[in-house]
Design a protein around this motif. Structure first.
Motif, PDB file in Angstrom:
ATOM      1  N   THR A 186       0.837  -1.208   0.000  1.00 31.27           N
ATOM      2  CA  THR A 186       0.000   0.000   0.000  1.00 31.27           C
ATOM      3  C   THR A 186       0.865   1.248   0.000  1.00 31.27           C
ATOM      4  O   THR A 186       0.591   2.208  -0.731  1.00 31.27           O
ATOM      5  CB  THR A 186      -0.928   0.010   1.228  1.00 31.27           C
ATOM      6  N   SER A 189       2.301   1.854  -3.464  1.00 31.33           N
ATOM      7  CA  SER A 189       1.272   2.343  -4.389  1.00 31.33           C
ATOM      8  C   SER A 189       0.988   3.819  -4.155  1.00 31.33           C
ATOM      9  O   SER A 189       0.911   4.612  -5.104  1.00 31.33           O
ATOM     10  CB  SER A 189      -0.027   1.544  -4.208  1.00 31.33           C
ATOM     11  N   ARG A 190       0.856   4.204  -2.876  1.00 31.75           N
ATOM     12  CA  ARG A 190       0.517   5.588  -2.563  1.00 31.75           C
ATOM     13  C   ARG A 190       1.662   6.547  -2.890  1.00 31.75           C
ATOM     14  O   ARG A 190       1.434   7.633  -3.419  1.00 31.75           O
ATOM     15  CB  ARG A 190       0.151   5.725  -1.077  1.00 31.75           C
ATOM     16  N   ARG A 192       4.045   6.227  -5.084  1.00 34.26           N
ATOM     17  CA  ARG A 192       4.214   6.348  -6.531  1.00 34.26           C
ATOM     18  C   ARG A 192       3.132   7.243  -7.130  1.00 34.26           C
ATOM     19  O   ARG A 192       3.410   8.078  -8.002  1.00 34.26           O
ATOM     20  CB  ARG A 192       4.191   4.965  -7.172  1.00 34.26           C
ATOM     21  N   GLU A 193       1.898   7.068  -6.667  1.00 34.74           N
ATOM     22  CA  GLU A 193       0.801   7.917  -7.139  1.00 34.74           C
ATOM     23  C   GLU A 193       1.050   9.373  -6.773  1.00 34.74           C
ATOM     24  O   GLU A 193       0.839  10.282  -7.589  1.00 34.74           O
ATOM     25  CB  GLU A 193      -0.523   7.448  -6.525  1.00 34.74           C
TER      26      GLU A 193
END
Length: 205
Positions: A186, A189-190, A192-193
């Motif tokens: 998680t 993912s966060r 990178r976003e």
């Protein structure tokens, strides 16, 4: 033979005693102060008085009362943390929290990522510069509509992770994920976003 009213009173008293013991257990597991426990007890009693508890499990109502109290007191705890320590489902907890908040008129706004910055930075022993940078990143992400539908814990962890690298106070993904009580997947993912959305170019490890 006892009268029906007496039996109902005894049952209500047993339920209240169990609810208060659950509130104390969940609050203790989450490291919450006595003031939050007392406030959660008041929330639960108000729910009983308004007949909002019918058909709902007492342990879920107790946990939702604790979460309401955290939000009222400005003490950052996520639904995931409360649900895990209460041994109940996050979705059920969220539904019950929203039900209590609405019906009791608590006027609680959704949890914000910036509410968790101080807690995570304290856990990771990060300085003021990292906190300010993380807050700035979250504000910019919000202005660019990058936070819609994302949980506050993951967003905050990502902002803290990126900010720590930029400020030269690097912490590992494992350390940050543990501080935020999220998975490393998680976190990756966060961040990178967040980095892509804000055009941040740094080396992640």
């Amino acid at each position: 033979m006892r009268r029906p009213n007496a039996r109902r009173t005894e049952s209500a008293e047993r339920n209240l005693a169990f609810a208060l013991s659950e509130i104390d257990r969940v609050a203790t597991a989450n490291g919450l102060p006595r003031s939050v426990r007392d406030s959660a007890g008041l929330v639960y009693r108000s729910a009983v008085e308004r007949n909002l508890v019918k058909g709902r499990p007492i342990d879920v109502l107790a946990a939702a009362s604790v979460y309401c109290s955290c939000r009222i007191s400005g003490i950052p705890r996520t639904l995931d943390e409360i649900a895990e320590n209460a041994n109940i489902g996050r979705r059920e907890l969220g539904r019950t929290y929203r039900h209590l908040s609405k019906e009791l008129g608590l006027g609680l706004s959704p949890a914000r990522p910036q509410d968790y910055i101080g807690r995570y930075c304290d856990a990771l022993k990060l300085g003021t510069e990292v906190r300010e940078r993380a807050l700035s990143l979250i504000r910019k992400a919000s202005e660019n509509d990058l936070l819609s539908g994302l949980g506050p814990a993951g967003v905050t962890a990502a902002a803290v992770y990126i900010s720590a690298i930029i400020c030269g106070e690097h912490r590992s993904q494992k350390q940050v994920a543990e501080a935020a009580d999220i998975s490393e997947v998680t976190l990756r993912s966060r961040y990178r976003e967040l980095a892509d959305g804000l055009g941040i170019r740094i080396e992640f490890s």
